[in-house]
Design a protein around this motif. Structure first.
Motif, mmCIF file in Angstrom:
data_model
loop_
_atom_site.group_PDB
_atom_site.id
_atom_site.type_symbol
_atom_site.label_atom_id
_atom_site.label_comp_id
_atom_site.label_asym_id
_atom_site.label_seq_id
_atom_site.Cartn_x
_atom_site.Cartn_y
_atom_site.Cartn_z
ATOM 1 N N PHE A 98 0.853 -1.079 0.062
ATOM 2 C CA PHE A 98 -0.010 0.120 -0.013
ATOM 3 C C PHE A 98 0.833 1.258 -0.177
ATOM 4 O O PHE A 98 2.156 1.278 0.604
ATOM 5 C CB PHE A 98 -0.727 0.113 1.080
ATOM 6 N N GLY A 99 0.259 2.258 -0.670
ATOM 7 C CA GLY A 99 1.205 3.597 -0.669
ATOM 8 C C GLY A 99 2.305 3.451 -1.712
ATOM 9 O O GLY A 99 3.333 4.173 -1.291
ATOM 10 N N GLY A 100 2.063 2.669 -2.643
ATOM 11 C CA GLY A 100 3.258 2.902 -3.789
ATOM 12 C C GLY A 100 4.467 2.043 -3.248
ATOM 13 O O GLY A 100 5.387 2.254 -3.753
ATOM 14 N N GLY A 101 4.456 1.106 -2.385
ATOM 15 C CA GLY A 101 5.591 0.435 -1.652
ATOM 16 C C GLY A 101 6.492 -0.500 -2.669
ATOM 17 O O GLY A 101 6.572 -0.279 -3.762
ATOM 18 N N ASP A 102 6.509 -1.581 -1.984
ATOM 19 C CA ASP A 102 7.434 -2.703 -2.660
ATOM 20 C C ASP A 102 7.136 -3.082 -4.133
ATOM 21 O O ASP A 102 5.873 -3.074 -4.094
ATOM 22 C CB ASP A 102 7.659 -3.620 -1.513
ATOM 23 N N ASP A 103 8.033 -3.638 -4.667
ATOM 24 C CA ASP A 103 7.692 -4.337 -6.016
ATOM 25 C C ASP A 103 7.066 -5.698 -5.731
ATOM 26 O O ASP A 103 7.221 -6.137 -4.405
ATOM 27 C CB ASP A 103 9.140 -4.661 -6.725
ATOM 28 N N LEU A 104 6.568 -6.259 -6.640
ATOM 29 C CA LEU A 104 6.069 -7.524 -6.570
ATOM 30 C C LEU A 104 6.996 -8.757 -6.883
ATOM 31 O O LEU A 104 7.333 -8.641 -8.200
ATOM 32 C CB LEU A 104 4.570 -7.438 -7.269
ATOM 33 N N TYR A 105 7.532 -9.591 -6.145
ATOM 34 C CA TYR A 105 8.406 -10.753 -6.580
ATOM 35 C C TYR A 105 7.659 -12.008 -6.724
ATOM 36 O O TYR A 105 6.777 -12.474 -5.810
ATOM 37 C CB TYR A 105 9.450 -10.897 -5.248
ATOM 38 N N GLN A 106 7.786 -12.645 -8.117
ATOM 39 C CA GLN A 106 7.117 -13.800 -8.451
ATOM 40 C C GLN A 106 7.667 -14.977 -7.671
ATOM 41 O O GLN A 106 8.662 -15.473 -7.182
ATOM 42 C CB GLN A 106 7.452 -14.080 -10.066
ATOM 43 N N PRO A 107 6.632 -16.016 -7.084
ATOM 44 C CA PRO A 107 6.846 -16.888 -6.313
ATOM 45 C C PRO A 107 7.605 -17.962 -7.112
ATOM 46 O O PRO A 107 7.265 -18.019 -8.328
ATOM 47 C CB PRO A 107 5.606 -17.509 -5.830
ATOM 48 N N ILE A 108 8.332 -18.838 -6.593
ATOM 49 C CA ILE A 108 9.398 -19.943 -7.185
ATOM 50 C C ILE A 108 9.415 -21.281 -6.294
ATOM 51 O O ILE A 108 8.934 -20.904 -5.251
ATOM 52 C CB ILE A 108 10.704 -19.732 -7.586
ATOM 53 N N GLY A 109 9.408 -22.346 -6.836
ATOM 54 C CA GLY A 109 9.515 -23.506 -6.094
ATOM 55 C C GLY A 109 8.525 -24.312 -5.840
ATOM 56 O O GLY A 109 8.318 -25.420 -5.565
ATOM 57 N N MET A 110 7.430 -23.873 -6.508
ATOM 58 C CA MET A 110 5.964 -24.744 -6.293
ATOM 59 C C MET A 110 5.741 -25.920 -7.510
ATOM 60 O O MET A 110 6.336 -25.514 -8.621
ATOM 61 C CB MET A 110 4.861 -23.709 -6.503
ATOM 62 N N LEU A 111 5.137 -26.827 -7.225
ATOM 63 C CA LEU A 111 5.012 -27.971 -8.110
ATOM 64 C C LEU A 111 3.717 -27.528 -8.938
ATOM 65 O O LEU A 111 3.017 -26.749 -8.507
ATOM 66 C CB LEU A 111 4.978 -29.227 -7.447
ATOM 67 N N HIS A 112 3.447 -28.028 -10.028
ATOM 68 C CA HIS A 112 2.420 -27.955 -10.737
ATOM 69 C C HIS A 112 0.968 -28.261 -10.274
ATOM 70 O O HIS A 112 0.200 -27.490 -10.514
ATOM 71 C CB HIS A 112 2.595 -28.813 -12.066
ATOM 72 N N ALA A 113 1.058 -29.234 -9.453
ATOM 73 C CA ALA A 113 -0.053 -29.685 -8.777
ATOM 74 C C ALA A 113 -0.521 -28.718 -7.932
ATOM 75 O O ALA A 113 -1.759 -28.301 -7.622
ATOM 76 C CB ALA A 113 0.114 -30.985 -8.025
ATOM 77 N N SER A 114 0.497 -28.033 -7.104
ATOM 78 C CA SER A 114 -0.065 -27.022 -6.079
ATOM 79 C C SER A 114 -0.531 -25.516 -6.896
ATOM 80 O O SER A 114 -1.550 -25.093 -6.136
ATOM 81 C CB SER A 114 1.385 -26.564 -5.473
ATOM 82 N N LEU A 115 -0.120 -25.400 -8.036
ATOM 83 C CA LEU A 115 -0.502 -24.199 -8.681
ATOM 84 C C LEU A 115 -2.114 -24.241 -8.823
ATOM 85 O O LEU A 115 -2.533 -23.284 -9.293
ATOM 86 C CB LEU A 115 0.467 -23.960 -10.058
ATOM 87 N N LYS A 116 -2.283 -25.491 -9.109
ATOM 88 C CA LYS A 116 -3.913 -25.613 -9.573
ATOM 89 C C LYS A 116 -4.915 -25.621 -8.233
ATOM 90 O O LYS A 116 -5.977 -25.430 -8.264
ATOM 91 C CB LYS A 116 -4.205 -27.021 -9.881
ATOM 92 N N ARG A 117 -4.128 -25.736 -7.299
ATOM 93 C CA ARG A 117 -4.883 -25.662 -5.834
ATOM 94 C C ARG A 117 -4.614 -24.356 -4.885
ATOM 95 O O ARG A 117 -5.253 -24.345 -3.819
ATOM 96 C CB ARG A 117 -4.347 -26.924 -5.078
ATOM 97 N N VAL A 118 -3.737 -23.712 -5.329
ATOM 98 C CA VAL A 118 -3.362 -22.655 -4.412
ATOM 99 C C VAL A 118 -3.546 -21.215 -4.982
ATOM 100 O O VAL A 118 -3.289 -21.128 -6.223
ATOM 101 C CB VAL A 118 -1.721 -22.841 -3.858
ATOM 102 N N CYS A 119 -4.195 -20.340 -4.246
ATOM 103 C CA CYS A 119 -4.098 -18.884 -4.816
ATOM 104 C C CYS A 119 -3.160 -18.079 -4.519
ATOM 105 O O CYS A 119 -2.905 -18.174 -3.394
ATOM 106 C CB CYS A 119 -5.652 -18.218 -4.229
ATOM 107 N N TYR A 120 -2.714 -17.139 -5.223
ATOM 108 C CA TYR A 120 -1.690 -16.405 -4.964
ATOM 109 C C TYR A 120 -2.468 -14.899 -5.118
ATOM 110 O O TYR A 120 -2.566 -14.388 -6.246
ATOM 111 C CB TYR A 120 -0.506 -16.542 -5.771
#
Length: 472
Positions: free
Chosen positions: A232-254
């Motif tokens: 909030f307030g124009g703060g930090d950059d957004l860093y993309q997550p890494i290390g997740m498996l394909h199965a987790s991508l289908k079941r987890v919201c980021y």
């Protein structure tokens, strides 16, 4: 005749050999003593002469070195000044140059690390083949707290008859239409655990703020497991997550929560939200009408009230915006919660273990005013918070850049209490965390994991902004 007379009147003195030797030794001793006294007298006279010389000419001995130093400095001043000026200019340029080089090197190193997944040192995840088939457990609800009822504006008017009474009693706090106006009596009763708990927990009124679009609400209601962050307030950059498996991508919201200022700041850097509301793996949820002027308090809403934002989620992982999440989220849940039968996992503080020591550090680092901290500590002392460095043998002071938790009535109550303490006192949630644990006696269900595990979970990027010149 005369000679005979002389002989008759003469006296003969006999001298033995021993006496002659003794007299000789006496003469030698006397002679040697005289030589010794003479040498001592010469030395005394010489030392006195040197002393009189020094006393007479001491100013000369001080003046000569001073004059030599003056001549030396004058000769330096008389030199051609161009070399010294250039040297001074170089020194003045060096801090900025080295600062820029340092920041540039750190940024390059950070960018290199964004896509490189280092092997974990402390966090023991399951092998990938097991994580692929990992099922999300559905535990039985806690027998201690079965249901949590959140106080809203209508509920408060029904109970108190006139909500103005509550507002007047909290006019010196930061409570508002979002938080509700919790009195001290309500605060005390909220710590009395029962099967049905009633508590203020944000979203008190429709006019309280933190507005989210209908499309975002529909998306968030469908999430069962969530990894969230905010800026909030124009703060930090957004860093993309890494290390997740394909199965987790289908079941987890980021999900990343931004305000309109942050959206504009990121668009200026070329990072635009797609038509599908995503940037990379993150779903961007734009929040309007933030309820606090203090952005630190606004950041506590997604950090602590994930169960309110994601009403159907069973598990959530909070990641600070200055960090990059680097592990499979289901693997993290299994390692920190399911394996140890815990309901909440949070990193221990790396430096301190006592809330009173942390309060001193907060004031010293100007994270809160001494008056704010003193009000909070006075209340905690009156309530009987012990000064022991540990509770039940565990270090209870947290470093909350990563929070992993199961959404149960008990943990929902815990974070609501924690949030209300942060609003009432200081924004430093480290000060209120041990207090709420102590009041609820919840520590047996808490996994206070060490700092090395936090470093395995996230790659902190906050050091870039703190880089300083090497030469002042």
């Amino acid at each position: 005749m005369s000679s005979s007379m002389f002989n008759n009147h003469s006296i003969s003195i006999s001298v033995s050999d021993e006496e002659s030797d003794e007299l000789g030794r006496m003469r030698v001793r006397v002679r040697r003593k005289r030589k010794k006294q003479y040498g001592h007298r010469v030395k005394n006279e010489l030392s006195q002469l040197v002393l009189r010389f020094l006393l007479k000419y001491w100013m000369v001995f001080i003046f000569l070195p001073a004059a030599g130093l003056l001549v030396f400095e004058a000769s330096r001043i008389g030199k051609e000044p161009s070399l010294d000026v250039e040297l001074e200019r170089d020194v003045k340029k060096t801090p900025d140059l080295k600062h820029n080089q340092t920041v540039g090197e750190l940024k390059k190193k950070m960018e290199d690390n964004l896509d490189r997944l280092d092997p974990p040192r402390c966090l023991k995840l399951l092998p990938p083949e097991e994580l692929q088939h990992l099922e999300i457990p559905m535990h039985d609800e806690s027998n201690l707290v079965k249901n949590v009822v959140y106080i809203s504006e209508k509920d408060a008017q029904h109970e108190e008859g006139n909500s103005t009474i509550s507002k007047l009693s909290t006019e010196f706090t930061r409570f508002n239409l979002f938080t509700g106006y919790q009195t001290l009596d309500q605060r005390e009763s909220s710590f009395k655990v029962s099967e049905t708990a009633q508590i203020h927990c944000g979203f008190y009124s429709e006019n309280g703020g933190f507005k989210i679009s209908s499309e975002d609400k529909i998306y968030m209601q469908a999430c069962k497991v969530v990894v969230s962050t905010c800026a909030f307030g124009g703060g930090d950059d957004l860093y993309q997550p890494i290390g997740m498996l394909h199965a987790s991508l289908k079941r987890v919201c980021y999900v990343a929560f931004w305000d309109e200022i942050t959206v504009a700041a990121q668009e200026f850097k070329g990072r635009r939200i797609g038509e599908d509301y995503f940037i990379g793996k993150w779903r961007i949820v734009v929040v309007r009408d933030l309820p606090f002027t203090d952005q630190r308090l606004n950041g506590k809403i997604p950090k602590m009230l994930g169960h309110r934002l994601f009403p159907h989620a069973k598990y959530s992982i909070w990641v600070d915006s200055k960090s990059q999440f680097r592990r499979d989220p289901l693997g993290v849940l299994e390692a920190l919660l399911w394996r140890s039968n815990s309901v909440l996992a949070i990193s221990q503080h790396g430096a301190r273990s006592n809330v009173y020591e942390e309060a001193t550090a907060v004031v010293k680092k100007h994270k809160a005013t001494p008056e704010e901290v003193e009000v909070q500590l006075t209340q905690y002392r009156q309530d009987g918070l012990p000064e022991d460095k540990r509770f039940n043998g565990k270090k209870a002071l947290n470093e909350a850049s990563v929070i992993v938790r199961e959404h149960t009535p008990l943990t929902n109550l815990f974070v609501c209490l924690w949030f209300n303490e942060v609003v009432r006192f200081t924004s430093r949630d480290q000060l209120s965390f041990p207090y709420v644990l102590w009041r609820l006696k919840l520590l047996k269900g808490i996994n206070m994991f060490p700092v090395c595990i936090r470093k395995d979970l996230v790659n902190s990027m906050g050091h870039i902004r703190k880089a300083k010149p090497l030469i002042n």
